[in-house]
Design a protein around this motif. Sequence first.
Motif, PDB file in Angstrom:
ATOM      1  N   PRO A  63     -16.524  26.864  14.951  1.00 30.21           N
ATOM      2  CA  PRO A  63     -16.243  27.300  13.586  1.00 30.21           C
ATOM      3  C   PRO A  63     -14.765  27.199  13.181  1.00 30.21           C
ATOM      4  O   PRO A  63     -14.453  27.138  12.005  1.00 30.21           O
ATOM      5  N   ASP A  64     -13.855  27.176  14.161  1.00 34.06           N
ATOM      6  CA  ASP A  64     -12.438  27.107  13.795  1.00 34.06           C
ATOM      7  C   ASP A  64     -12.062  25.687  13.386  1.00 34.06           C
ATOM      8  O   ASP A  64     -12.731  24.733  13.726  1.00 34.06           O
ATOM      9  N   ASP A  65     -10.996  25.573  12.622  1.00 32.94           N
ATOM     10  CA  ASP A  65     -10.590  24.251  12.144  1.00 32.94           C
ATOM     11  C   ASP A  65      -9.319  23.768  12.823  1.00 32.94           C
ATOM     12  O   ASP A  65      -8.591  22.952  12.290  1.00 32.94           O
ATOM     13  N   GLU A  66      -9.066  24.255  14.034  1.00 28.77           N
ATOM     14  CA  GLU A  66      -7.909  23.815  14.812  1.00 28.77           C
ATOM     15  C   GLU A  66      -8.311  22.638  15.698  1.00 28.77           C
ATOM     16  O   GLU A  66      -9.374  22.644  16.308  1.00 28.77           O
ATOM     17  N   ALA A  67      -7.422  21.661  15.801  1.00 32.53           N
ATOM     18  CA  ALA A  67      -7.671  20.533  16.700  1.00 32.53           C
ATOM     19  C   ALA A  67      -7.516  21.013  18.138  1.00 32.53           C
ATOM     20  O   ALA A  67      -6.616  21.791  18.444  1.00 32.53           O
ATOM     21  N   PHE A  68      -8.385  20.540  19.026  1.00 32.64           N
ATOM     22  CA  PHE A  68      -8.221  20.898  20.430  1.00 32.64           C
ATOM     23  C   PHE A  68      -7.349  19.880  21.159  1.00 32.64           C
ATOM     24  O   PHE A  68      -6.949  20.107  22.295  1.00 32.64           O
ATOM     25  N   PHE A  69      -7.049  18.750  20.499  1.00 29.78           N
ATOM     26  CA  PHE A  69      -6.134  17.754  21.065  1.00 29.78           C
ATOM     27  C   PHE A  69      -5.395  17.089  19.922  1.00 29.78           C
ATOM     28  O   PHE A  69      -5.986  16.759  18.898  1.00 29.78           O
ATOM     29  N   GLY A  70      -4.098  16.908  20.097  1.00 29.43           N
ATOM     30  CA  GLY A  70      -3.292  16.207  19.109  1.00 29.43           C
ATOM     31  C   GLY A  70      -2.201  15.410  19.795  1.00 29.43           C
ATOM     32  O   GLY A  70      -1.524  15.917  20.695  1.00 29.43           O
ATOM     33  N   THR A  71      -2.039  14.153  19.400  1.00 28.60           N
ATOM     34  CA  THR A  71      -1.045  13.305  20.066  1.00 28.60           C
ATOM     35  C   THR A  71       0.375  13.742  19.757  1.00 28.60           C
ATOM     36  O   THR A  71       1.299  13.363  20.472  1.00 28.60           O
ATOM     37  N   ASP A  72       0.574  14.540  18.720  1.00 26.96           N
ATOM     38  CA  ASP A  72       1.922  15.010  18.413  1.00 26.96           C
ATOM     39  C   ASP A  72       2.431  15.994  19.460  1.00 26.96           C
ATOM     40  O   ASP A  72       3.625  16.097  19.691  1.00 26.96           O
ATOM     41  N   GLU A  73       1.524  16.717  20.143  1.00 25.34           N
ATOM     42  CA  GLU A  73       1.929  17.704  21.143  1.00 25.34           C
ATOM     43  C   GLU A  73       1.416  17.400  22.544  1.00 25.34           C
ATOM     44  O   GLU A  73       2.043  17.787  23.518  1.00 25.34           O
ATOM     45  N   ASP A  74       0.269  16.737  22.651  1.00 19.75           N
ATOM     46  CA  ASP A  74      -0.410  16.599  23.935  1.00 19.75           C
ATOM     47  C   ASP A  74      -0.273  15.239  24.605  1.00 19.75           C
ATOM     48  O   ASP A  74      -0.875  15.010  25.642  1.00 19.75           O
ATOM     49  N   GLY A  75       0.473  14.309  24.020  1.00 18.42           N
ATOM     50  CA  GLY A  75       0.588  12.981  24.604  1.00 18.42           C
ATOM     51  C   GLY A  75      -0.346  11.999  23.924  1.00 18.42           C
ATOM     52  O   GLY A  75      -1.103  12.363  23.031  1.00 18.42           O
ATOM     53  N   LEU A  76      -0.309  10.748  24.353  1.00 17.31           N
ATOM     54  CA  LEU A  76      -1.059   9.695  23.670  1.00 17.31           C
ATOM     55  C   LEU A  76      -2.470   9.474  24.205  1.00 17.31           C
ATOM     56  O   LEU A  76      -3.216   8.683  23.649  1.00 17.31           O
ATOM     57  N   SER A  77      -2.847  10.153  25.301  1.00 16.21           N
ATOM     58  CA  SER A  77      -4.213   9.972  25.798  1.00 16.21           C
ATOM     59  C   SER A  77      -4.802  11.313  26.220  1.00 16.21           C
ATOM     60  O   SER A  77      -4.092  12.252  26.574  1.00 16.21           O
ATOM     61  N   PHE A  78      -6.130  11.359  26.169  1.00 22.02           N
ATOM     62  CA  PHE A  78      -6.889  12.566  26.472  1.00 22.02           C
ATOM     63  C   PHE A  78      -8.059  12.159  27.356  1.00 22.02           C
ATOM     64  O   PHE A  78      -8.843  11.286  26.991  1.00 22.02           O
ATOM     65  N   GLU A  79      -8.159  12.758  28.538  1.00 17.30           N
ATOM     66  CA  GLU A  79      -9.243  12.459  29.461  1.00 17.30           C
ATOM     67  C   GLU A  79      -9.942  13.756  29.834  1.00 17.30           C
ATOM     68  O   GLU A  79      -9.277  14.744  30.165  1.00 17.30           O
ATOM     69  N   THR A  80     -11.275  13.750  29.761  1.00 19.15           N
ATOM     70  CA  THR A  80     -12.014  14.981  30.039  1.00 19.15           C
ATOM     71  C   THR A  80     -13.447  14.676  30.461  1.00 19.15           C
ATOM     72  O   THR A  80     -13.950  13.585  30.234  1.00 19.15           O
ATOM     73  N   THR A  81     -14.080  15.666  31.056  1.00 23.25           N
ATOM     74  CA  THR A  81     -15.520  15.669  31.275  1.00 23.25           C
ATOM     75  C   THR A  81     -16.083  16.684  30.293  1.00 23.25           C
ATOM     76  O   THR A  81     -15.632  17.828  30.244  1.00 23.25           O
ATOM     77  N   ILE A  82     -17.056  16.260  29.504  1.00 27.44           N
ATOM     78  CA  ILE A  82     -17.606  17.096  28.441  1.00 27.44           C
ATOM     79  C   ILE A  82     -18.385  18.254  29.055  1.00 27.44           C
ATOM     80  O   ILE A  82     -19.199  18.053  29.947  1.00 27.44           O
ATOM     81  N   LYS A  83     -18.135  19.453  28.550  1.00 29.23           N
ATOM     82  CA  LYS A  83     -18.801  20.643  29.083  1.00 29.23           C
ATOM     83  C   LYS A  83     -20.078  20.996  28.322  1.00 29.23           C
ATOM     84  O   LYS A  83     -20.984  21.580  28.883  1.00 29.23           O
ATOM     85  N   GLU A  84     -20.141  20.669  27.031  1.00 21.63           N
ATOM     86  CA  GLU A  84     -21.348  20.966  26.239  1.00 21.63           C
ATOM     87  C   GLU A  84     -21.523  19.927  25.143  1.00 21.63           C
ATOM     88  O   GLU A  84     -20.551  19.307  24.716  1.00 21.63           O
ATOM     89  N   ASN A  85     -22.757  19.739  24.709  1.00 22.97           N
ATOM     90  CA  ASN A  85     -23.049  18.788  23.636  1.00 22.97           C
ATOM     91  C   ASN A  85     -22.291  19.182  22.378  1.00 22.97           C
ATOM     92  O   ASN A  85     -22.227  20.363  22.034  1.00 22.97           O
TER      93      ASN A  85
END
Length: 163
Positions: free
Chosen positions: A85-107
Motif C-alpha cells: 500500500p505504500d508508495d515508496e520505492a524499495f530500490f532506486g539507482t540514485d541511492e542504491d547503485g545501478l543494479s539490483f539482484e534478489t530472490t523474490i520472497k512473494e508473488n
Amino acid sequence: MRTLIAAAALFLLTVSAMAQTPQLDPGEKLEKLQFPAVTMQLKGWTKFGNGHVYTLPVRAGQHLKISFSTKSKFAFLAIFDLSKPDDEAFFGTDEDGLSFETTIKENATWLLRPYYSKVSPRRGLGAPFSILIEPLAAAPQQPKPPAEPERPSLFPKAPPKPQ
C-alpha cells in the motif's frame, strides 16, 4: 445480509485491483512485461511527461538482476512493489547503485519507473537509458561445513565403572 457480503467482496476486489494498477504521471505510457526466460533489454528516453513505465509480474522463488544504465547523471530508475500500500520505492539507482539482484520472497507486480530528476540543475528534457532484466538460476544452497573431528582431551575420560 447477502447484499452486504457481496458489497464487501466487491470492495475487496476493487482495492486489490487498485493496488496492482500504478498511478501514472501525465503523459506516461504503461508497458506490461512478462517475466523473461532470457535477458531482456529495454531502451528508452526519460522525457519528462512522455516516458514509459513498465510493470513486471514476479513470483516467489524467482531470482533476477535488474541493471540500469544511462550517460546522464540526472536519469534514474525507481522500482515499486504494487502489492504494497505504500508508495515508496524499495530500490532506486540514485541511492542504491545501478543494479539490483534478489530472490523474490512473494508473488507481486513491480513497477519500473525510469525518470529524469526535476530537482537537479540540467539542460534538456530527458536522457536515453537502458534496463537489463536478467533471470538468474536460483541461488545455490550453501553446503554445510563438515563437522570438526573430536579433538583429544588433555584429561582422558575415566573408564566406565564395573557393575
